[in-house]
Design an enzyme around this catalytic site. Structure first.
Site, PDB file in Angstrom:
ATOM      1  N   GLY A 157      48.029  64.073  74.119  1.00 48.63           N
ATOM      2  CA  GLY A 157      48.739  63.384  75.213  1.00 48.63           C
ATOM      3  C   GLY A 157      47.810  62.372  75.845  1.00 48.63           C
ATOM      4  NE  ARG A 180      40.134  57.410  76.610  1.00 50.49           N
ATOM      5  CZ  ARG A 180      39.072  56.864  76.075  1.00 50.49           C
ATOM      6  NH1 ARG A 180      38.127  56.415  76.863  1.00 50.49           N
ATOM      7  NH2 ARG A 180      38.956  56.768  74.780  1.00 50.49           N
ATOM      8  CE  LYS A 238      41.702  53.782  74.808  1.00 55.27           C
ATOM      9  NZ  LYS A 238      41.798  53.317  73.419  1.00 55.27           N
ATOM     10  CG  ASP A 263      35.251  61.030  82.060  1.00 52.24           C
ATOM     11  OD1 ASP A 263      36.097  60.589  81.252  1.00 52.24           O
ATOM     12  OD2 ASP A 263      34.101  60.566  82.153  1.00 52.24           O
ATOM     13  N   GLY A 264      38.901  61.337  82.026  1.00 48.89           N
ATOM     14  CA  GLY A 264      39.974  60.373  82.300  1.00 48.89           C
ATOM     15  C   GLY A 264      39.507  58.932  82.360  1.00 48.89           C
ATOM     16  CG  ASP A 309      45.771  61.417  68.115  1.00 51.92           C
ATOM     17  OD1 ASP A 309      45.367  61.791  66.999  1.00 51.92           O
ATOM     18  OD2 ASP A 309      44.993  61.128  69.045  1.00 51.92           O
ATOM     19  CG  ASN A 310      44.051  57.412  67.416  1.00 49.81           C
ATOM     20  OD1 ASN A 310      44.493  57.595  68.550  1.00 49.81           O
ATOM     21  ND2 ASN A 310      42.831  57.757  67.071  1.00 49.81           N
TER      22      ASN A 310
HETATM   23  P1  AMP Z   1      41.066  58.994  71.163  1.00 54.59           P
HETATM   24  O1  AMP Z   1      39.926  59.558  70.392  1.00 54.59           O
HETATM   25  O2  AMP Z   1      40.672  57.948  72.162  1.00 54.59           O
HETATM   26  O3  AMP Z   1      42.193  58.562  70.301  1.00 54.59           O
HETATM   27  O4  AMP Z   1      41.611  60.183  72.067  1.00 54.59           O
HETATM   28  C1  AMP Z   1      42.075  61.409  71.565  1.00 54.59           C
HETATM   29  C2  AMP Z   1      42.630  62.228  72.710  1.00 54.59           C
HETATM   30  O5  AMP Z   1      41.604  62.497  73.673  1.00 54.59           O
HETATM   31  C3  AMP Z   1      43.734  61.555  73.500  1.00 54.59           C
HETATM   32  O6  AMP Z   1      44.605  62.565  73.934  1.00 54.59           O
HETATM   33  C4  AMP Z   1      43.003  60.936  74.656  1.00 54.59           C
HETATM   34  O7  AMP Z   1      43.832  60.719  75.764  1.00 54.59           O
HETATM   35  C5  AMP Z   1      41.955  61.973  74.943  1.00 54.59           C
HETATM   36  N1  AMP Z   1      40.760  61.414  75.567  1.00 54.59           N
HETATM   37  C6  AMP Z   1      39.835  60.600  74.997  1.00 54.59           C
HETATM   38  N2  AMP Z   1      38.871  60.300  75.864  1.00 54.59           N
HETATM   39  C7  AMP Z   1      39.182  60.911  77.031  1.00 54.59           C
HETATM   40  C8  AMP Z   1      38.571  60.991  78.312  1.00 54.59           C
HETATM   41  N3  AMP Z   1      37.432  60.359  78.591  1.00 54.59           N
HETATM   42  N4  AMP Z   1      39.204  61.728  79.256  1.00 54.59           N
HETATM   43  C9  AMP Z   1      40.331  62.370  79.003  1.00 54.59           C
HETATM   44  N5  AMP Z   1      40.952  62.358  77.818  1.00 54.59           N
HETATM   45  C10 AMP Z   1      40.390  61.643  76.838  1.00 54.59           C
HETATM   46 MG    MG Z   2      43.911  57.962  70.579  1.00 57.65          MG
END
Ligand code: AMP
Ligand code: MG
Length: 477
Positions: free
Chosen positions: A85, A88, A107, A119-120, A246-247
Site C-alpha cells: 500500500g 509514503r 511521494k 518513516d513515510g 507493486d511497481n
Molecule cells: P518501493 O520499494 O518504493 O516500491 O516501496 C515498496 C513499499 O514500501 C511500498 O508499499 C511503499 O509505500 C513502502 N515504502 C517505501 N519506502 C517507504 C518509507 N520510507 N516509508 C514508508 N513506506 C515506504
Molecule cells: Mg513501489
C-alpha cells in the site's frame, strides 16, 4: 488553479484510507518541470505563488483535492507480500485539464496505515532520481509516469546516512498497479476485485465496458502494453531495478523509480540494484520478469476470466515484445524496411558490443555517422569481426531509400546522444545536497532533447569516469 475530478476517491472506502499529507517544514522548490506543468494548465505565476508550494510540499490541501493512501499488495523479489500500500505517498486527486486527465501523487508525504517500518519520507537524492528518470524516458518515447516538481526541506531523514526530506509530485494516467488486484484476490474479496476491474475498464478502456469478454480484453491490453514497455527498455538500455508487481502499472507505464540504471557499457547481465544479489532484475532478465509479473496479475484476475483465456492471452506476450523490440532496433540501425537477415545482423552486433563492453549509447550514436566508423572501430577488441560486420551492415543499408546524409539524420533522431547516466544524476544530487539545484535543471534540459547535439554539452554524452562506474545504488530511498 487545478481542476480536480477524483474518480478513484469515488470508489468505496475498502480501496484506500483517506488522510491529509504530513508536510515538510519550511519547504522550497528544488525544481519545477515546465512541460509537465503545461500539461496541467499551470504557468510560471502558479509556481511563484506560495499556495502551490505549500500544497506540493504537503502542508496544505488544494481545493478539490481528496488525499488518500491506496491499498495494494504484491510480489516482491518473487515472494508474495500481503502488506503493502502507499506507505509514503498519497494520491491527492485526479486533475482534469485541457490536456486530459492525470493522477497527482505526492511521494514522501508522511506515514500512512501502510508505512510498515518506514518513516513515510523520501529523500532528496531519490526524489531527484525519479524526477530526472521519468522525464528522460519520456523524451526517449518510452511510456512512463511524469514528474511535475520537487519540493525540499531541511527535515532530516535517516537512511544509511542522514539526508534531507523531499517530495516529488508524480503525474500518471493511473496509479493502479498489478498489486491492487492481487490484494483483493488474496484476501478473497472477489466482489471488490470485480469492482476494481470494472473501474479500470470504465476509466481506461471504456471501449471494452459491457462486452461479454471485457475482463479478458482488459488483461490482453495490460499484457500487450507491458510487452511493449519492456521492449522499449531493452532497446534503450534501461534497467528498472525493482520489478515487483507493486511497481507495475496496469497502463504499461514505467512506474516507481528506485535503483534504476541506464546501461553504460553493454553488459546484458547488468544489475543496477545493489541489493539484488541474485540478479533477479538484471537488465537481460526484464523480458522474462515482465511475463512472470503478468502471470501474477492474471492469476489475480482468475475469478473473472476463464483459464483458457488467461493462457491464450499470456501466450501473446512474447510475440508482441519481440516484434516491438525488432521494430525499435531496426530503427536504431537505420532501417525502415524489414529484411529477413535483420535479426541476425542485430544479434551479431550485440554480441560484438558485449564482447568489447562498448558504451551502449555512444556506440549506436557513432554508427549513425559514417565519418565516425573509423574511430568506432577502435573501441572493439575484434577489429576484423567489426570490419566484417560493418561491411554487411553497409550493404544492408544500401537497400534502404535515401542518401547517406538522410540515413544519418534519421538515425540521429532515434539514437540518443544523451542518456541519464548514473554519474550525471550523482553530480546533480551532490550539488543539490549543498543547496545548488542548477545542475538538476541543466541536466533536465539536456535529457529533454536527448537526440540533439548541444554545443558546450559534450561532456554530458561521455561515458562515466571510473568513479562513476562503481556507484552503488540500493533500494533505500
Ligand atoms: P518501493 O520499494 O518504493 O516500491 O516501496 C515498496 C513499499 O514500501 C511500498 O508499499 C511503499 O509505500 C513502502 N515504502 C517505501 N519506502 C517507504 C518509507 N520510507 N516509508 C514508508 N513506506 C515506504
Ligand atoms: Mg513501489
Amino acid at each position: 488553479m487545478l481542476h480536480f475530478d477524483n474518480r478513484f476517491a469515488r470508489l468505496p472506502g475498502h480501496f484506500y484510507t483517506r488522510q491529509p499529507p504530513q508536510g515538510i517544514p519550511d519547504p522550497h522548490w528544488v525544481s519545477v518541470n515546465r512541460d509537465a506543468a503545461a500539461l496541467l494548465d499551470l504557468d510560471a505565476a502558479d509556481f511563484d505563488s506560495p499556495a502551490l508550494l505549500a500544497a506540493l510540499s504537503g502542508n496544505t490541501v488544494l481545493p478539490g483535492s481528496e488525499p488518500l493512501a491506496m491499498i495494494y499488495s504484491g510480489h516482491q523479489f518473487g515472494h508474495y507480500n500481503p502488506q503493502l500500500g502507499d506507505g509514503r505517498g498519497l494520491l491527492i486527486g485526479e486533475v482534469n485539464g485541457t490536456h486530459g486527465r492525470f493522477d497527482l501523487h505526492l511521494k514522501g508525504a508522511g506515514m500512512t496505515p501502510y508505512s510498515r517500518q518506514g518513516d513515510g519520507r523520501a529523500v532528496l537524492r531519490s526524489s531527484i532520481r525519479e524526477y530526472l528518470a521519468s522525464e528522460a524516458l519520456h523524451a526517449l518515447g518510452i511510456p512512463t509516469t511524469r514528474a511535475l516538481a520537487i519540493t525540499g526541506s531541511h527535515l532530516p531523514v535517516y537512511r544509511e546516512e542522514v539526508e534531507t526530506a523531499a517530495i516529488v509530485t508524480r503525474l500518471a494516467r493511473t496509479h493502479i498497479r498489478f498489486g491492487h488486484f492481487e490484494f483483493f484476490f488474496y484476501t478473497k474479496q472477489h466482489d471488490a476485485l470485480k469492482q476494481l476491474a470494472d473501474h479500470a475498464i470504465a476509466l481506461y478502456f471504456p471501449e471494452f465496458a459491457g462486452q461479454p469478454d471485457q475482463y479478458a480484453l482488459f488483461l490482453q491490453q495490460v499484457t500487450h502494453r507491458t510487452a511493449s514497455l519492456i521492449a522499449h527498455w531493452q532497446a534503450y538500455g534501461f534497467a528498472h531495478g525493482v520489478l515487483n508487481t507493486d511497481n507495475m502499472s496496469i497502463l504499461g507505464e514505467t512506474f516507481d523509480f528506485g535503483p534504476y540504471g541506464f546501461l553504460d557499457d553493454y553488459e546484458p547481465g547488468f544489475i543496477c540494484n545493489h541489493s539484488d544479489h541474485a540478479g533477479r532484475y538484471a537488465f537481460d532478465q526484464q523480458p522474462g520478469i515482465g511475463l512472470w509479473n503478468l502471470n501474477a496479475f492474471a492469476h489475480a484476475l482468475s475469478p473473472l476470466i476463464a483459464i483458457e483465456d488467461l493462457k491464450r492471452i499470456l501466450g501473446e506476450y512474447q510475440a508482441v515484445l519481440t516484434q516491438r523490440y525488432a521494430t525499435l532496433m531496426r530503427a536504431r540501425l537505420g532501417f525502415q524496411q524489414e529484411d529477413a537477415g535483420d535479426q541476425q545482423l542485430l544479434a551479431d552486433w550485440l554480441d560484438l558490443m558485449a564482447e568489447s563492453k562498448v558504451d551502449y549509447t555512444q556506440c549506436f550514436r557513432s554508427l549513425c555517422d559514417d565519418n565516425q566508423h573509423a574511430s568506432l572501430r577502435n573501441d572493439f577488441v575484434q577489429r576484423e569481426a567489426f570490419d566484417h560486420w560493418l561491411t554487411r551492415y553497409r550493404a544492408r543499408r544500401e537497400q534502404e531509400a535515401g542518401s547517406v546524409d538522410e540515413h544519418r539524420m534519421a538515425m540521429q533522431r532515434t539514437n540518443p546522444q544523451y542518456i541519464l547516466r548514473n554519474y550525471l544524476a550523482q553530480q546533480a544530487i551532490e550539488k543539490a545536497g549543498h543547496g545548488d539545484f542548477s545542475e538538476v535543471d541543466r541536466l533536465l534540459a539536456v535529457l529533454k532533447n536527448p537526440f540533439d547535439e548541444r554545443p558546450g554539452f559534450e561532456a554530458y554524452a561521455e561515458p562515466p569516469p571510473s568513479w562513476g562506474k562503481e556507484l552503488q545504488i540500493s533500494c533505500s530511498s
